[in-house]
Design a protein around this motif. Structure first.
Motif, PDB file in Angstrom:
ATOM      1  N   VAL A 361      30.267  46.989  81.018  1.00 24.60           N
ATOM      2  CA  VAL A 361      31.846  47.064  81.543  1.00 24.60           C
ATOM      3  C   VAL A 361      31.636  45.347  82.643  1.00 24.60           C
ATOM      4  N   GLY A 362      32.737  44.740  82.743  1.00 26.40           N
ATOM      5  CA  GLY A 362      32.679  43.924  83.753  1.00 26.40           C
ATOM      6  C   GLY A 362      32.802  44.214  85.319  1.00 26.40           C
ATOM      7  N   LYS A 363      33.435  45.401  85.201  1.00 29.84           N
ATOM      8  CA  LYS A 363      33.682  45.542  86.525  1.00 29.84           C
ATOM      9  C   LYS A 363      32.948  45.989  87.851  1.00 29.84           C
ATOM     10  N   TRP A 364      31.176  46.482  86.737  1.00 29.27           N
ATOM     11  CA  TRP A 364      30.346  47.460  87.109  1.00 29.27           C
ATOM     12  C   TRP A 364      28.909  45.679  87.605  1.00 29.27           C
ATOM     13  N   PHE A 365      29.838  44.625  87.227  1.00 28.18           N
ATOM     14  CA  PHE A 365      28.680  43.430  87.023  1.00 28.18           C
ATOM     15  C   PHE A 365      28.689  42.718  88.420  1.00 28.18           C
ATOM     16  N   PRO A 366      28.050  42.862  89.605  1.00 26.48           N
ATOM     17  CA  PRO A 366      27.858  42.168  90.796  1.00 26.48           C
ATOM     18  C   PRO A 366      27.430  41.285  90.593  1.00 26.48           C
ATOM     19  N   PHE A 367      28.222  40.114  89.734  1.00 28.45           N
ATOM     20  CA  PHE A 367      27.177  39.165  90.314  1.00 28.45           C
ATOM     21  C   PHE A 367      26.722  37.849  90.839  1.00 28.45           C
ATOM     22  N   THR A 368      27.918  38.174  91.703  1.00 33.67           N
ATOM     23  CA  THR A 368      27.043  37.542  93.203  1.00 33.67           C
ATOM     24  C   THR A 368      26.089  38.475  94.020  1.00 33.67           C
ATOM     25  N   LYS A 369      25.794  39.368  94.167  1.00 30.28           N
ATOM     26  CA  LYS A 369      24.650  40.011  94.672  1.00 30.28           C
ATOM     27  C   LYS A 369      23.619  40.106  93.840  1.00 30.28           C
ATOM     28  N   ILE A 370      24.642  40.094  92.369  1.00 32.26           N
ATOM     29  CA  ILE A 370      22.642  41.085  91.576  1.00 32.26           C
ATOM     30  C   ILE A 370      22.082  39.829  91.825  1.00 32.26           C
ATOM     31  N   THR A 400      38.221  43.943  86.565  1.00 26.48           N
ATOM     32  CA  THR A 400      37.202  43.193  86.839  1.00 26.48           C
ATOM     33  C   THR A 400      38.313  42.086  87.378  1.00 26.48           C
ATOM     34  N   SER A 401      37.447  41.589  89.132  1.00 29.58           N
ATOM     35  CA  SER A 401      37.269  41.279  90.003  1.00 29.58           C
ATOM     36  C   SER A 401      36.736  39.762  90.160  1.00 29.58           C
ATOM     37  N   ASN A 402      36.646  38.613  90.622  1.00 31.22           N
ATOM     38  CA  ASN A 402      36.490  37.051  91.055  1.00 31.22           C
ATOM     39  C   ASN A 402      35.383  37.605  91.263  1.00 31.22           C
ATOM     40  N   SER A 403      34.746  38.215  91.641  1.00 29.95           N
ATOM     41  CA  SER A 403      33.298  38.717  92.046  1.00 29.95           C
ATOM     42  C   SER A 403      32.659  39.053  91.252  1.00 29.95           C
ATOM     43  N   ASN A 404      33.355  39.728  89.622  1.00 30.20           N
ATOM     44  CA  ASN A 404      32.642  40.135  88.666  1.00 30.20           C
ATOM     45  C   ASN A 404      32.236  38.548  87.790  1.00 30.20           C
TER      46      ASN A 404
END
Length: 501
Positions: A361-370, A400-404
């Motif tokens: 689930v792309g929306k739930w992937f906090p790439f910038t924080k994880i 999904t947004s840019n932060s993901n």
């Protein structure tokens, strides 16, 4: 509406009802590049509104089109069963089968045969046989596929046909990578229209839902709808843009002439230029296959030279495996709850062939924080037992947004760390609710970073398209995805259990 036998009416689709490519311009989606490097380079496919007005992209039933000719992709015995052929034969009626048995019987690969349209709205059916794809004979496959499209167009010209509907000839059933086939189809048609455009008024690319995303991304490269798209296309076109007729031109794949003419006993394998470009263009899968083939050859010939490049490949493969084993041991021992608790990656049932389905689930992937190290370890922990056999991935890009978005550098690192079994046993990668940008970036990544999985990636506009490959009760997804899907796709949404609303 048009009457058919026994008074049954079927819908007929006229090209005038469909949107021409030149009318579908969307300059807002064109990324603006600073044109500094290629400012003096002329685009190989310049903006041409006259050509664009002849082209249509349509994801419908080819047998319904009211055109002069439709293209039927088949096999050499003219008996192949595929969705396009089945619709054409069903709607054309038994008289088509009779004509085939009486007058045609067979068609060689790359050739075309013509029959009457019979009960179709089309006057003619142009039958052609696409090639089987084998990476070892890639050049031959590409040349043959070009010949198919070229012969279809040439036959249309000879018959005085003004409108032709071309189905996808490069069949996945024959292992042909869909995107590579689309490149050949598009540039061949483009070159033909440049030279013989006066002979055709309409060319319809008829695709299914899976190929639609590929053509939407690649069409602007060969048929730019504005000067902006033309400029952007110069950065995104592949190295091989074809010859005068769109035929493949790949000097880097040709046999290299040896420097010493006295060495006439060298084998083809010894003369092939294993340049770095080959590794980049064909990807890890081809490199591994080449290594395996050369290893087998060494065993047969009793060669054991440690200075041989194959020995270096073996060493790198061993080191790669050791690195993965270390990460796997860490994944089994470290606390990964901060990643697993997010819920963006999990297994959700099996598809209709019994293969595990992994959901992301792309929306739930906090790439910038994880913590990306732990994210990689959790990926390995979850997938390692699954990828020992065939499996599929369903990636939901919904809202999904840019932060993901993960960075390309991180994706490439992950892709390179994962061993060969991940790529080999992955049978399909579905992207649900893709955006134009997603399609563009997916094409870019699979072309230049992950070509081994390129033909396995499919963009789907809605959840319902998954149900042909997996039962609804096997797909567990967040409620916001189903709500969004019903919003954009309407009441045709498939409810779990097989019911529709």
């Amino acid at each position: 509406m048009e009457p058919q036998a026994l008074g049954v009416y079927i819908p007929v689709v006229s090209p005038n009802q469909l949107c021409r490519w030149g009318e579908a311009a969307n300059t807002n989606s064109v990324t603006k590049y600073r044109d500094t490097v290629k400012n003096s380079i002329t685009s190989p496919f310049p903006y041409n509104q006259s050509i664009n007005s002849k082209v249509i992209l349509w994801d419908g039933d080819i047998s319904l089109l009211q055109v002069d000719a439709v293209v039927n992709p088949t096999n050499e015995s003219m008996t192949e069963s595929n969705p396009v052929s089945d619709r054409i034969y069903q709607r054309a009626g038994n008289s088509l089968t009779d004509e085939m048995k009486r007058d045609i019987k067979e068609c060689r690969t790359g050739e075309v045969k013509v029959t009457q349209g019979h009960s179709l709205s089309a006057r003619y059916i142009i039958h052609t046989v696409g090639p089987k794809y084998n990476i070892k004979y890639q050049t031959a496959s590409e040349n043959t596929l070009h010949t198919c499209y070229r012969n279809v167009l040439q036959k249309s010209k000879e018959l005085g046909i003004r409108s032709v509907a071309i189905s996808v000839i490069h069949s996945v059933k024959r292992n042909y990578p869909p995107d590579e086939g689309a490149h050949i189809a598009l540039r061949t048609v483009r070159r033909f229209l440049e030279r013989h455009g006066s002979s055709l008024d309409t060319v319809i690319f008829v695709v299914d839902k899976v190929d639609l995303g590929i053509y939407e991304v690649l069409l602007p490269l060969y048929f730019p709808r504005s000067k902006e798209e033309e400029n952007v296309a110069r950065y995104q076109l592949p190295k091989d843009v074809g010859g005068p007729d769109g035929e493949p031109v790949m000097p880097d794949r040709q046999i290299r002439i040896i420097d010493n003419p006295q060495h006439t006993l060298q084998t083809d394998e010894e003369c092939v230029d294993l340049s770095p470009h080959l590794e980049v263009s064909l990807g890890e899968h081809a490199t591994f296959s080449q290594m395996q083939g050369d290893l087998d050859r060494q065993r047969l010939l009793g060669e054991r030279s440690l200075s041989d490049p194959i020995a270096d490949l073996m060493l790198k493969e061993i080191q790669h495996q050791e690195r993965y084993e270390k990460l796997l041991r860490r994944a089994r021992t470290e606390d990964l709850t901060e990643v697993s608790g997010i819920g963006c990656l999990y297994q959700s049932g099996v598809d209709r062939l019994g293969r595990p389905v992994v959901v992301f689930v792309g929306k739930w992937f906090p790439f910038t924080k994880i913590n990306l190290d732990k994210a990689l370890l959790y990926l390995i922990y979850l997938l390692d037992p699954i990828v020992k056999g065939d499996y599929v991935i369903a990636y939901f890009h919904t809202l999904t947004s840019n932060s993901n978005y993960p960075s390309f550098s991180w994706l490439r690192e992950v892709y390179n760390i994962l061993p060969y079994k991940y790529k080999k046993n992955l049978k399909a990668f579905y992207i649900i609710h893709p955006t134009f940008w997603t399609k563009m970036m997916t094409w870019w990544f699979t072309t230049f970073m992950a070509p081994a999985i390129k033909q396995k990636v499919h963009s789907l506009p809605g959840i319902e398209y998954l149900y042909s490959v997996m039962a609804p009760d096997q797909l567990e997804i967040p409620m916001f995805i189903t709500e969004y899907d019903m919003t954009v796709n309407g009441l045709r949404y498939f409810q779990p259990g097989g019911a529709t609303t």
